[in-house]
Design a protein around this motif. Structure first.
Motif, PDB file in Angstrom:
ATOM      1  N   LEU A 361       0.830  -1.207   0.000  1.00 20.45           N
ATOM      2  CA  LEU A 361       0.000   0.000   0.000  1.00 20.45           C
ATOM      3  C   LEU A 361       0.864   1.257   0.000  1.00 20.45           C
ATOM      4  CD1 LEU A 361      -2.785  -1.082   2.533  1.00 20.45           C
ATOM      5  CD2 LEU A 361      -3.033  -0.769   0.059  1.00 20.45           C
ATOM      6  N   GLY A 362       2.013   1.185   0.660  1.00 17.29           N
ATOM      7  CA  GLY A 362       2.919   2.324   0.668  1.00 17.29           C
ATOM      8  C   GLY A 362       3.462   2.648  -0.704  1.00 17.29           C
ATOM      9  N   ARG A 363       3.564   1.640  -1.583  1.00 17.47           N
ATOM     10  CA  ARG A 363       4.096   1.860  -2.938  1.00 17.47           C
ATOM     11  C   ARG A 363       3.007   2.212  -3.946  1.00 17.47           C
ATOM     12  NH1 ARG A 363       7.350  -2.725  -1.387  1.00 17.47           N
ATOM     13  NH2 ARG A 363       5.895  -4.121  -2.458  1.00 17.47           N
ATOM     14  N   LEU A 364       1.721   2.123  -3.531  1.00 16.45           N
ATOM     15  CA  LEU A 364       0.620   2.390  -4.458  1.00 16.45           C
ATOM     16  C   LEU A 364      -0.298   3.456  -3.852  1.00 16.45           C
ATOM     17  CD1 LEU A 364      -0.231  -1.302  -5.428  1.00 16.45           C
ATOM     18  CD2 LEU A 364       0.927   0.380  -6.875  1.00 16.45           C
ATOM     19  N   PRO A 365       0.143   4.712  -3.843  1.00 10.74           N
ATOM     20  CA  PRO A 365      -0.640   5.746  -3.155  1.00 10.74           C
ATOM     21  C   PRO A 365      -2.024   5.974  -3.745  1.00 10.74           C
ATOM     22  CG  PRO A 365       1.156   6.715  -4.428  1.00 10.74           C
ATOM     23  CD  PRO A 365       1.389   5.234  -4.409  1.00 10.74           C
ATOM     24  N   SER A 366      -2.160   5.898  -5.058  1.00  9.85           N
ATOM     25  CA  SER A 366      -3.475   6.128  -5.666  1.00  9.85           C
ATOM     26  C   SER A 366      -4.436   4.983  -5.345  1.00  9.85           C
ATOM     27  CB  SER A 366      -3.350   6.290  -7.185  1.00  9.85           C
ATOM     28  OG  SER A 366      -2.639   7.467  -7.507  1.00  9.85           O
ATOM     29  N   VAL A 367      -3.923   3.754  -5.340  1.00  4.77           N
ATOM     30  CA  VAL A 367      -4.763   2.612  -4.974  1.00  4.77           C
ATOM     31  C   VAL A 367      -5.165   2.725  -3.511  1.00  4.77           C
ATOM     32  CG1 VAL A 367      -4.816   0.111  -4.702  1.00  4.77           C
ATOM     33  CG2 VAL A 367      -3.752   1.122  -6.731  1.00  4.77           C
ATOM     34  N   ARG A 368      -4.221   3.140  -2.675  1.00  6.75           N
ATOM     35  CA  ARG A 368      -4.538   3.324  -1.256  1.00  6.75           C
ATOM     36  C   ARG A 368      -5.578   4.426  -1.077  1.00  6.75           C
ATOM     37  NH1 ARG A 368       0.203   4.736   0.325  1.00  6.75           N
ATOM     38  NH2 ARG A 368      -0.216   6.962   0.411  1.00  6.75           N
ATOM     39  N   ASP A 369      -5.411   5.529  -1.811  1.00  3.14           N
ATOM     40  CA  ASP A 369      -6.351   6.638  -1.675  1.00  3.14           C
ATOM     41  C   ASP A 369      -7.733   6.279  -2.209  1.00  3.14           C
ATOM     42  OD1 ASP A 369      -4.322   8.109  -0.603  1.00  3.14           O
ATOM     43  OD2 ASP A 369      -3.900   9.259  -2.424  1.00  3.14           O
ATOM     44  N   CYS A 370      -7.803   5.392  -3.201  1.00  2.00           N
ATOM     45  CA  CYS A 370      -9.116   5.067  -3.766  1.00  2.00           C
ATOM     46  C   CYS A 370      -9.998   4.366  -2.733  1.00  2.00           C
ATOM     47  CB  CYS A 370      -8.993   4.248  -5.045  1.00  2.00           C
ATOM     48  SG  CYS A 370      -8.735   2.480  -4.827  1.00  2.00           S
ATOM     49  N   SER A 371      -9.370   3.697  -1.753  1.00  2.00           N
ATOM     50  CA  SER A 371     -10.173   3.060  -0.711  1.00  2.00           C
ATOM     51  C   SER A 371     -10.881   4.103   0.139  1.00  2.00           C
ATOM     52  CB  SER A 371      -9.294   2.168   0.165  1.00  2.00           C
ATOM     53  OG  SER A 371      -8.460   2.931   1.008  1.00  2.00           O
ATOM     54  N   GLU A 372     -10.205   5.243   0.401  1.00  3.28           N
ATOM     55  CA  GLU A 372     -10.847   6.304   1.169  1.00  3.28           C
ATOM     56  C   GLU A 372     -12.029   6.887   0.388  1.00  3.28           C
ATOM     57  OE1 GLU A 372      -8.003   9.201   2.329  1.00  3.28           O
ATOM     58  OE2 GLU A 372      -6.607   7.745   3.193  1.00  3.28           O
ATOM     59  N   HIS A 373     -11.837   7.059  -0.915  1.00  4.44           N
ATOM     60  CA  HIS A 373     -12.938   7.577  -1.730  1.00  4.44           C
ATOM     61  C   HIS A 373     -14.070   6.553  -1.835  1.00  4.44           C
ATOM     62  CE1 HIS A 373     -10.776  11.187  -2.845  1.00  4.44           C
ATOM     63  NE2 HIS A 373      -9.725  10.466  -3.198  1.00  4.44           N
ATOM     64  N   LEU A 374     -13.723   5.265  -1.878  1.00  2.00           N
ATOM     65  CA  LEU A 374     -14.763   4.238  -1.900  1.00  2.00           C
ATOM     66  C   LEU A 374     -15.594   4.276  -0.621  1.00  2.00           C
ATOM     67  CD1 LEU A 374     -13.178   0.999  -3.438  1.00  2.00           C
ATOM     68  CD2 LEU A 374     -15.248   2.159  -4.195  1.00  2.00           C
ATOM     69  N   ARG A 375     -14.919   4.381   0.524  1.00  3.03           N
ATOM     70  CA  ARG A 375     -15.655   4.419   1.788  1.00  3.03           C
ATOM     71  C   ARG A 375     -16.575   5.640   1.848  1.00  3.03           C
ATOM     72  NH1 ARG A 375     -10.663   3.445   3.850  1.00  3.03           N
ATOM     73  NH2 ARG A 375     -10.586   5.455   4.932  1.00  3.03           N
ATOM     74  N   ALA A 376     -16.040   6.786   1.402  1.00  2.00           N
ATOM     75  CA  ALA A 376     -16.856   8.003   1.405  1.00  2.00           C
ATOM     76  C   ALA A 376     -18.043   7.861   0.454  1.00  2.00           C
ATOM     77  CB  ALA A 376     -15.997   9.204   1.013  1.00  2.00           C
ATOM     78  N   ALA A 377     -17.795   7.257  -0.712  1.00  3.36           N
ATOM     79  CA  ALA A 377     -18.873   7.079  -1.693  1.00  3.36           C
ATOM     80  C   ALA A 377     -19.930   6.108  -1.180  1.00  3.36           C
ATOM     81  CB  ALA A 377     -18.290   6.573  -3.015  1.00  3.36           C
ATOM     82  N   ILE A 378     -19.503   5.037  -0.538  1.00  5.38           N
ATOM     83  CA  ILE A 378     -20.459   4.095   0.049  1.00  5.38           C
ATOM     84  C   ILE A 378     -21.302   4.795   1.102  1.00  5.38           C
ATOM     85  CG2 ILE A 378     -20.636   2.060   1.550  1.00  5.38           C
ATOM     86  CD1 ILE A 378     -18.252   0.879   0.020  1.00  5.38           C
ATOM     87  N   GLY A 379     -20.648   5.618   1.930  1.00  5.74           N
ATOM     88  CA  GLY A 379     -21.387   6.364   2.948  1.00  5.74           C
ATOM     89  C   GLY A 379     -22.391   7.330   2.342  1.00  5.74           C
ATOM     90  N   ASP A 380     -21.993   8.030   1.273  1.00  5.82           N
ATOM     91  CA  ASP A 380     -22.908   8.979   0.617  1.00  5.82           C
ATOM     92  C   ASP A 380     -24.103   8.257   0.001  1.00  5.82           C
ATOM     93  OD1 ASP A 380     -21.228  11.012   1.321  1.00  5.82           O
ATOM     94  OD2 ASP A 380     -20.263  11.181  -0.646  1.00  5.82           O
ATOM     95  N   ALA A 381     -23.830   7.174  -0.730  1.00  6.15           N
ATOM     96  CA  ALA A 381     -24.906   6.445  -1.401  1.00  6.15           C
ATOM     97  C   ALA A 381     -25.868   5.832  -0.387  1.00  6.15           C
ATOM     98  CB  ALA A 381     -24.317   5.356  -2.306  1.00  6.15           C
ATOM     99  N   LEU A 382     -25.319   5.195   0.636  1.00  7.37           N
ATOM    100  CA  LEU A 382     -26.180   4.567   1.637  1.00  7.37           C
ATOM    101  C   LEU A 382     -26.896   5.605   2.491  1.00  7.37           C
ATOM    102  CD1 LEU A 382     -24.047   1.519   2.801  1.00  7.37           C
ATOM    103  CD2 LEU A 382     -26.158   1.492   1.466  1.00  7.37           C
TER     104      LEU A 382
END
Length: 454
Positions: A361-382
């Motif tokens: 995860l330390g070597r893939l910052p965009s992949v790591r960051d996409c999880s934060e956006h996924l969680r936020a998006a799941i929260g918004d949709a739900l």
């Protein structure tokens, strides 16, 4: 959809078999014991506080108070209403209370007993509460099944929301258009399949593809600079975060047998089809759509894996459900014995791979960051789906008066600074509104809506 869900929930009726009751009680005892030892908690918000507790910088009572404050709203505002309306148990109802009970228990032997007692309350008490509520003049539990349609369909939008948050409007609009097209196509061509399933699959793949492409471009552009920076660090240099992560991983590996038992129990519980790992999943399991439920929970893994991995490595406390992979795996396995064996293996692999996952995860910052956006998006949709579905439930049980009471309670909660967390506020308002409408009925001031809830 509402009729099918009602039939499925009525058939389930929160009437558990002796084996299911025993398993729920056993898993709750195990999770409370793990929480007492500060080895695992379910609430992601509590896990960072466990580091101070483990090192003696916070007391058991103080940590338990934090856990209770972060969990109570989800237990009574989301976990209990979802279980009562679907006939399917969920992690907020089972595992958040065992977090609190386990942390607060003053003795190690007492924690499993308290957890087992909570499991018994759930499996023996919910059925009676369910029967009582269905016998009321205003049946607010049946009305709450109105939440299923907005939750299932709006949940399908979370990949498009995540892409928009991370990669901008153009790619977000493209992902949204693909999502809509696949939902329409699925409804026309495969009417027996949950319409959001193919859309979510493609949406998540598009998000991951965008993230990987961004990391590859960044690595190519900064390869020389990164090499020069690495060469400037002396051979004796030590990364303090790496040292902390290594300590957390080693602590978890020392208790590998406990985690394997935990994985076995949670996976077997999911296999018995009395447990769902999420809001949408609970409704899908209630309808008997286990493959679709597995797909939904599998996509949620991408949103929570980096968070769980990093907080576990930093604090030395893992997640009660691990990376939650045992949920979708359990739904698809043929029997509880196979599920227990596979769940134990999955948890063992997760714990042993934690350090490697942290480095990746330390070597893939965009992949790591996409999880934060996924969680936020799941929260918004739900959040929107639960609010809209709760207002539909309020209308079904009380018409305009129901909307006034439930919507008013939700708005009052907002005005008071959200003493009940927003995600749980709307279902809690439906429960409170149902009680209020029954009270008005008994006072002769309200007549139930003709035909009752659909």
């Amino acid at each position: 959809m509402g009729t099918a869900l009602a039939a499925a929930a009525d058939a389930a009726g929160l009437d558990f078999s002796p084996a299911q009751k025993l398993l729920v009680v056993g898993v709750c005892a195990l999770t409370a014991g793990a929480a007492h030892m500060a080895l695992a908690v379910f609430n992601d918000g509590v896990r960072p506080f466990m580091l101070d507790f483990i090192h003696g910088r916070a007391t058991r009572n103080a940590t338990g108070a934090v856990s209770f404050g972060l969990s109570a709203g989800f237990v009574f505002g989301l976990g209990a209403p979802m279980a009562l309306s679907t006939g399917v148990l969920n992690p907020w109802l089972l595992f958040l209370p065992t977090d609190v009970l386990g942390i607060l228990a003053p003795r190690r032997w007492l924690a499993p007993l308290l957890g087992a007692a909570w499991g018994a309350v759930v499996v023996y008490g919910l059925g009676g509460a369910n029967e009582l509520a269905h016998g009321l003049p205003v049946d607010f539990l049946t009305a709450m099944r109105q939440m299923s349609t907005p939750i299932l369909f709006l949940f399908a939008l979370f990949p498009a929301l995540a892409v928009t948050k991370q990669f901008g409007r153009l790619r977000g609009a493209l992902t949204g258009a693909v999502t809509l097209g696949l939902v329409v196509l699925t409804m026309r061509v495969w009417p027996g399949v949950f319409a959001g399933a193919p859309a979510m699959a493609v949406g998540v793949l598009m998000l991951i593809g965008f993230a990987v492409a961004a990391d590859v471009r960044t690595a190519r552009a900064s390869g020389t600079v990164a090499a020069e920076g690495a060469g400037s660090v002396g051979p004796g240099a030590e990364d303090p975060m790496a040292s902390l992560f290594s300590s957390g991983a080693a602590r978890l590996r020392r208790h590998l047998p406990l985690f394997m038992a935990l994985g076995a129990g949670v996976c077997a519980l999911a296999q018995m089809k009395v447990f769902g790992g999420g809001e949408a999943t609970s409704f899908l399991i209630a309808k008997g759509q286990y493959a679709e439920a597995a797909q939904v929970d599998f996509y949620r893994v991408f949103g929570f894996l980096p968070l769980i991995a990093t907080t576990a490595l930093a604090s030395g406390a893992y997640g009660i459900a691990g990376f939650t992979l045992v949920y979708p795996i359990g739904y698809l396995l043929p029997n509880p014995f196979v599920a227990a064996a596979v769940g134990a293996l999955v948890f063992a692999l997760e714990v042993l791979a934690l350090s490697s996952i942290g480095r990746a995860l330390g070597r893939l910052p965009s992949v790591r960051d996409c999880s934060e956006h996924l969680r936020a998006a799941i929260g918004d949709a739900l959040g929107l789906a639960i609010l809209f579905g709760s207002l539909m439930a309020a209308n079904a049980m009380g018409g305009g008066l129901g909307i006034l009471i439930c919507g008013g309670l939700y708005l009052l909660n907002e005005a008071m600074g959200r003493p009940v967390v927003r995600m749980a506020a709307a279902p809690a308002a439906v429960l409170a509104g149902g009680v209020a409408l029954n009270g008005l009925y008994w006072l002769g001031l309200f007549t139930p809506v003709a035909g009752g809830p659909a």
